[in-house]
Design a protein around this motif. Structure first.
Motif, PDB file in Angstrom:
ATOM      1  N   PHE A 429      43.139  33.464  43.542  1.00  0.00           N
ATOM      2  CA  PHE A 429      43.047  32.123  42.902  1.00  0.00           C
ATOM      3  C   PHE A 429      41.774  31.628  42.935  1.00  0.00           C
ATOM      4  CE2 PHE A 429      47.377  33.052  44.095  1.00  0.00           C
ATOM      5  CZ  PHE A 429      48.253  32.193  43.216  1.00  0.00           C
ATOM      6  N   THR A 430      41.413  31.205  41.562  1.00  0.00           N
ATOM      7  CA  THR A 430      39.905  30.874  41.390  1.00  0.00           C
ATOM      8  C   THR A 430      39.859  29.363  40.737  1.00  0.00           C
ATOM      9  OG1 THR A 430      37.668  31.791  40.838  1.00  0.00           O
ATOM     10  CG2 THR A 430      39.485  32.019  39.355  1.00  0.00           C
ATOM     11  N   VAL A 431      39.018  28.637  40.797  1.00  0.00           N
ATOM     12  CA  VAL A 431      38.675  27.518  39.995  1.00  0.00           C
ATOM     13  C   VAL A 431      38.323  27.929  38.451  1.00  0.00           C
ATOM     14  CG1 VAL A 431      37.301  25.461  39.857  1.00  0.00           C
ATOM     15  CG2 VAL A 431      38.002  26.459  42.141  1.00  0.00           C
ATOM     16  N   SER A 432      39.142  27.465  37.535  1.00  0.00           N
ATOM     17  CA  SER A 432      39.029  27.564  36.265  1.00  0.00           C
ATOM     18  C   SER A 432      37.710  26.700  35.813  1.00  0.00           C
ATOM     19  CB  SER A 432      40.127  27.264  35.348  1.00  0.00           C
ATOM     20  OG  SER A 432      41.160  27.727  35.709  1.00  0.00           O
ATOM     21  N   GLN A 433      37.594  25.432  35.964  1.00  0.00           N
ATOM     22  CA  GLN A 433      36.695  24.402  35.908  1.00  0.00           C
ATOM     23  C   GLN A 433      36.807  23.222  36.433  1.00  0.00           C
ATOM     24  OE1 GLN A 433      37.461  21.570  34.069  1.00  0.00           O
ATOM     25  NE2 GLN A 433      39.558  22.176  33.779  1.00  0.00           N
ATOM     26  N   VAL A 434      35.833  22.457  36.709  1.00  0.00           N
ATOM     27  CA  VAL A 434      35.752  21.136  37.486  1.00  0.00           C
ATOM     28  C   VAL A 434      35.302  20.054  36.820  1.00  0.00           C
ATOM     29  CG1 VAL A 434      35.705  22.437  39.700  1.00  0.00           C
ATOM     30  CG2 VAL A 434      33.657  21.691  38.632  1.00  0.00           C
ATOM     31  N   VAL A 435      34.933  20.172  35.374  1.00  0.00           N
ATOM     32  CA  VAL A 435      34.542  19.560  34.460  1.00  0.00           C
ATOM     33  C   VAL A 435      35.048  18.668  33.446  1.00  0.00           C
ATOM     34  CG1 VAL A 435      32.278  20.514  34.935  1.00  0.00           C
ATOM     35  CG2 VAL A 435      33.626  21.370  32.975  1.00  0.00           C
ATOM     36  N   ASP A 436      36.418  18.920  33.294  1.00  0.00           N
ATOM     37  CA  ASP A 436      37.109  18.382  32.003  1.00  0.00           C
ATOM     38  C   ASP A 436      38.136  17.411  32.645  1.00  0.00           C
ATOM     39  OD1 ASP A 436      35.791  20.343  30.455  1.00  0.00           O
ATOM     40  OD2 ASP A 436      37.562  21.841  30.889  1.00  0.00           O
ATOM     41  N   ARG A 437      37.789  16.667  33.396  1.00  0.00           N
ATOM     42  CA  ARG A 437      38.576  15.516  33.924  1.00  0.00           C
ATOM     43  C   ARG A 437      39.973  15.824  34.351  1.00  0.00           C
ATOM     44  NH1 ARG A 437      38.035  11.441  28.654  1.00  0.00           N
ATOM     45  NH2 ARG A 437      35.561  11.277  28.810  1.00  0.00           N
ATOM     46  N   THR A 438      40.829  16.628  33.833  1.00  0.00           N
ATOM     47  CA  THR A 438      41.773  17.326  34.365  1.00  0.00           C
ATOM     48  C   THR A 438      41.212  18.708  34.636  1.00  0.00           C
ATOM     49  OG1 THR A 438      43.627  16.382  33.138  1.00  0.00           O
ATOM     50  CG2 THR A 438      43.923  18.661  33.779  1.00  0.00           C
ATOM     51  N   VAL A 439      41.033  19.178  36.015  1.00  0.00           N
ATOM     52  CA  VAL A 439      40.646  20.167  36.408  1.00  0.00           C
ATOM     53  C   VAL A 439      41.731  21.388  36.548  1.00  0.00           C
ATOM     54  CG1 VAL A 439      38.878  19.014  37.931  1.00  0.00           C
ATOM     55  CG2 VAL A 439      40.984  19.647  38.939  1.00  0.00           C
ATOM     56  N   GLY A 440      41.110  22.599  36.800  1.00  0.00           N
ATOM     57  CA  GLY A 440      41.925  23.817  36.657  1.00  0.00           C
ATOM     58  C   GLY A 440      41.934  24.753  37.825  1.00  0.00           C
ATOM     59  N   VAL A 441      42.954  25.462  37.984  1.00  0.00           N
ATOM     60  CA  VAL A 441      42.943  26.767  38.923  1.00  0.00           C
ATOM     61  C   VAL A 441      43.934  27.667  38.214  1.00  0.00           C
ATOM     62  CG1 VAL A 441      43.538  27.488  41.203  1.00  0.00           C
ATOM     63  CG2 VAL A 441      42.388  25.316  40.958  1.00  0.00           C
ATOM     64  N   HIS A 442      43.384  28.962  38.233  1.00  0.00           N
ATOM     65  CA  HIS A 442      44.315  30.171  37.649  1.00  0.00           C
ATOM     66  C   HIS A 442      44.342  31.054  38.710  1.00  0.00           C
ATOM     67  CE1 HIS A 442      39.940  30.928  36.052  1.00  0.00           C
ATOM     68  NE2 HIS A 442      40.706  32.367  36.617  1.00  0.00           N
ATOM     69  N   GLY A 443      45.233  31.940  38.961  1.00  0.00           N
ATOM     70  CA  GLY A 443      45.534  33.009  39.718  1.00  0.00           C
ATOM     71  C   GLY A 443      45.415  34.263  38.942  1.00  0.00           C
ATOM     72  N   LEU A 444      45.058  35.480  39.508  1.00  0.00           N
ATOM     73  CA  LEU A 444      44.983  36.738  38.835  1.00  0.00           C
ATOM     74  C   LEU A 444      45.825  37.810  39.917  1.00  0.00           C
ATOM     75  CD1 LEU A 444      41.212  36.795  38.583  1.00  0.00           C
ATOM     76  CD2 LEU A 444      42.846  36.588  36.852  1.00  0.00           C
ATOM     77  N   ILE A 445      47.022  38.046  39.156  1.00  0.00           N
ATOM     78  CA  ILE A 445      47.896  39.070  39.888  1.00  0.00           C
ATOM     79  C   ILE A 445      47.845  40.395  39.235  1.00  0.00           C
ATOM     80  CG2 ILE A 445      50.426  39.514  40.264  1.00  0.00           C
ATOM     81  CD1 ILE A 445      50.736  36.376  39.978  1.00  0.00           C
ATOM     82  N   SER A 446      47.384  41.433  39.893  1.00  0.00           N
ATOM     83  CA  SER A 446      47.050  42.512  39.419  1.00  0.00           C
ATOM     84  C   SER A 446      48.192  43.329  38.964  1.00  0.00           C
ATOM     85  CB  SER A 446      46.313  43.354  40.391  1.00  0.00           C
ATOM     86  OG  SER A 446      45.961  44.682  39.857  1.00  0.00           O
ATOM     87  N   LYS A 447      48.302  43.947  37.706  1.00  0.00           N
ATOM     88  CA  LYS A 447      49.591  44.760  37.237  1.00  0.00           C
ATOM     89  C   LYS A 447      49.438  45.861  37.912  1.00  0.00           C
ATOM     90  CE  LYS A 447      49.500  42.349  32.533  1.00  0.00           C
ATOM     91  NZ  LYS A 447      49.539  42.696  31.062  1.00  0.00           N
ATOM     92  N   SER A 448      48.335  46.401  38.592  1.00  0.00           N
ATOM     93  CA  SER A 448      48.391  47.721  38.957  1.00  0.00           C
ATOM     94  C   SER A 448      49.013  47.806  40.252  1.00  0.00           C
ATOM     95  CB  SER A 448      46.863  48.192  39.318  1.00  0.00           C
ATOM     96  OG  SER A 448      46.333  47.428  40.140  1.00  0.00           O
ATOM     97  N   HIS A 449      49.367  46.496  40.796  1.00  0.00           N
ATOM     98  CA  HIS A 449      50.112  46.647  42.130  1.00  0.00           C
ATOM     99  C   HIS A 449      51.837  46.711  41.834  1.00  0.00           C
ATOM    100  CE1 HIS A 449      47.131  43.723  44.091  1.00  0.00           C
ATOM    101  NE2 HIS A 449      46.486  45.014  43.684  1.00  0.00           N
ATOM    102  N   PHE A 450      52.146  46.819  40.376  1.00  0.00           N
ATOM    103  CA  PHE A 450      53.667  46.494  40.335  1.00  0.00           C
ATOM    104  C   PHE A 450      53.834  48.043  39.443  1.00  0.00           C
ATOM    105  CE2 PHE A 450      52.476  42.266  41.042  1.00  0.00           C
ATOM    106  CZ  PHE A 450      53.679  41.744  41.724  1.00  0.00           C
ATOM    107  N   VAL A 451      54.702  48.874  40.105  1.00  0.00           N
ATOM    108  CA  VAL A 451      55.148  50.240  39.533  1.00  0.00           C
ATOM    109  C   VAL A 451      56.487  50.315  39.254  1.00  0.00           C
ATOM    110  CG1 VAL A 451      52.957  51.178  40.711  1.00  0.00           C
ATOM    111  CG2 VAL A 451      55.250  51.339  42.000  1.00  0.00           C
TER     112      VAL A 451
END
Length: 451
Positions: A429-451
């Motif tokens: 999980f990483t910070v998308s941006q902290v500058v747009d009044r409404t701030v954002g976080v997004h996750g990265l779920i690796s598709k390679s983990h799911f077989v």
């Protein structure tokens, strides 16, 4: 700063590649490969769809010139853009397309045309060594002729927003799937800006510096900057001109060295109409904060090959783009990315409930994916600051985690407790941006983990 390298790099932009050649070239750009090298790779590939003009370089992609892939093409003329605002559900579309069709949009960066830069891109970029012929004609026109809505530098958003586009068969309750097929720099330069009271280190009257942290190291302190005089060109804002050399952004390190970083072009703003206000100057329609309708989402993974899913709130969805980025780091801390105009190509597809064509989360919240990852998103204030602006990263983080759990449970079949454990063990999980009044976080779920 020496601008010769940036101007020489103008010769690396390509036209006439044909559809497949175009897509290969822009994919190479996003991977940090020089545009000239990408063109060479295209001309020595299978040859399918590559024109004989594939190695003819141009300095600038002026409106309508060069290769324009896609079934439709949208300019950014003054009457086809909003400056500082996004469309509402009542907005009049400037184009209609069918679901599944593609559209190429010549977007305009706001950097170089804003009021604190003189609102004259020929003069501004000319002061950096850019020839007048290498300044975009549509940027010049918007700076000089835009009058669709009142324009206040202190009140309005900065973004030039192109659209909206009516997508046939899209209805409230559906999802619009936005696939980015191309993102080519239109000019061989960009701008990174810091502005008073904004960015990760911004201090305002209601946002004091934390104890033990000095926030006036980059920008002049409030007591000595020029904001009080009301003249934007005297505010003391800092805009850093950034040349492009061989597919990289270049900035000086002292007097004799430089730092080079790969370009990762993507559209910082992709959205559908969300706000219901009819007044275009309503805060709900301001272009700065992202909402449930997407907008200024600023997630750097949304480049070529990505899919962005947005819940639909208006007939036709009313899709728009803006805030083109040539490169951005997670967080976008100074205020802007490396901003620069892009030619973007998008496939727009309507996904109906129950069709299985979109992640379940996307029917009520923005969601994204790439070939490598599923990307759950969290915003601190997704309803457009209806109840006052919330800029709390904790709120955004929790929403991103909940959306990730919902996706893993309902779309991947994991029980919720196991999904929670998996996210902690293996997802990022990483910070998308902290500058747009409404701030954002997004996750990265690796598709390679799911077989």
């Amino acid at each position: 700063m020496n601008n010769d390298g940036g101007l020489d790099a103008a010769q690396t932009l390509e036209q006439g590649l044909g559809r497949r050649g175009f897509l290969r070239a822009v994919a190479a750009i996003s991977g940090g490969v020089g545009v000239a090298g990408a063109a060479a790779a295209c001309s020595h590939g299978s040859g399918a769809g590559v024109s004989t003009a594939s190695t003819s370089p141009v300095g600038v992609l002026q409106p309508g010139r060069g290769d324009v892939p896609g079934a439709h093409y949208l300019h950014s003329n003054p009457d086809e853009v909003l400056w500082g605002y996004v469309p509402t559900v009542h907005s009049t579309p400037v184009m209609r397309i069918k679901s599944g069709e593609t559209v190429t949009i010549d977007s305009i960066s706001h950097e170089g045309i804003l009021e604190d830069q003189g609102r004259n891109p020929v003069e501004y970029f000319g002061s950096k060594g850019v020839a007048a012929s290498d300044v975009l004609e549509d940027a010049i026109a918007v700076a000089a002729e835009y009058n669709r809505t009142p324009r206040s530098f202190d009140k309005d958003g900065p973004h030039v927003v192109t659209g909206p586009i009516f997508v046939e068969d899209a209805r409230p309750g559906d999802v619009l799937k936005i696939e980015t097929l191309g993102a080519t720099p239109r000019v061989p330069y960009g701008v990174v800006s810091s502005r008073h009271g904004k960015g990760a280190l911004g201090v305002t009257a209601d946002r004091a510096a934390p104890a033990g942290i000095s926030l006036d190291e980059v920008m002049p302190p409030i007591a000595s900057d020029g904001r009080a005089n009301g003249t934007p060109t005297e505010y003391g804002n800092v805009s850093t001109f950034t040349a492009i050399e061989d597919g990289h952004g270049v900035l000086p390190v002292g007097d004799k060295s430089k730092v080079r970083f790969p370009l990762r072009p993507f559209m910082g703003m992709m959205g559908v109409a969300f706000a219901s206000d009819t007044d275009p100057t309503s805060p709900n329609a301001n272009s700065i904060p992202p909402t449930l309708g997407g907008g200024n989402i600023d997630i750097r993974q949304l480049g070529i090959g990505s899919a962005f899913y947005l819940p639909v709130f208006a007939d036709g969805a009313l899709f728009y783009v803006g805030d083109p980025h040539m490169s951005m780091g997670d967080g976008e801390v100074s205020l802007t990315a490396m901003e620069g105009s892009l030619r973007g190509t998008f496939r727009l597809t309507v996904c109906k409930p129950g069709s299985g064509e979109a992640p379940s989360v996307a029917f009520h919240y923005p969601f994204a994916e790439t070939d490598e990852s599923w990307i759950p998103i969290g915003l601190s204030d997704p309803n457009g600051a209806v109840d006052g602006q919330i800029s709390d990263l904790n709120v955004a983080m929790r929403r991103a985690v909940v959306n990730a759990l919902d996706f893993l449970e309902h779309d991947r079949g994991m029980d919720r407790a196991t999904a929670y454990a998996y996210l902690s063990a293996a997802a990022d999980f990483t910070v998308s941006q902290v500058v747009d009044r409404t701030v954002g976080v997004h996750g990265l779920i690796s598709k390679s983990h799911f077989v």
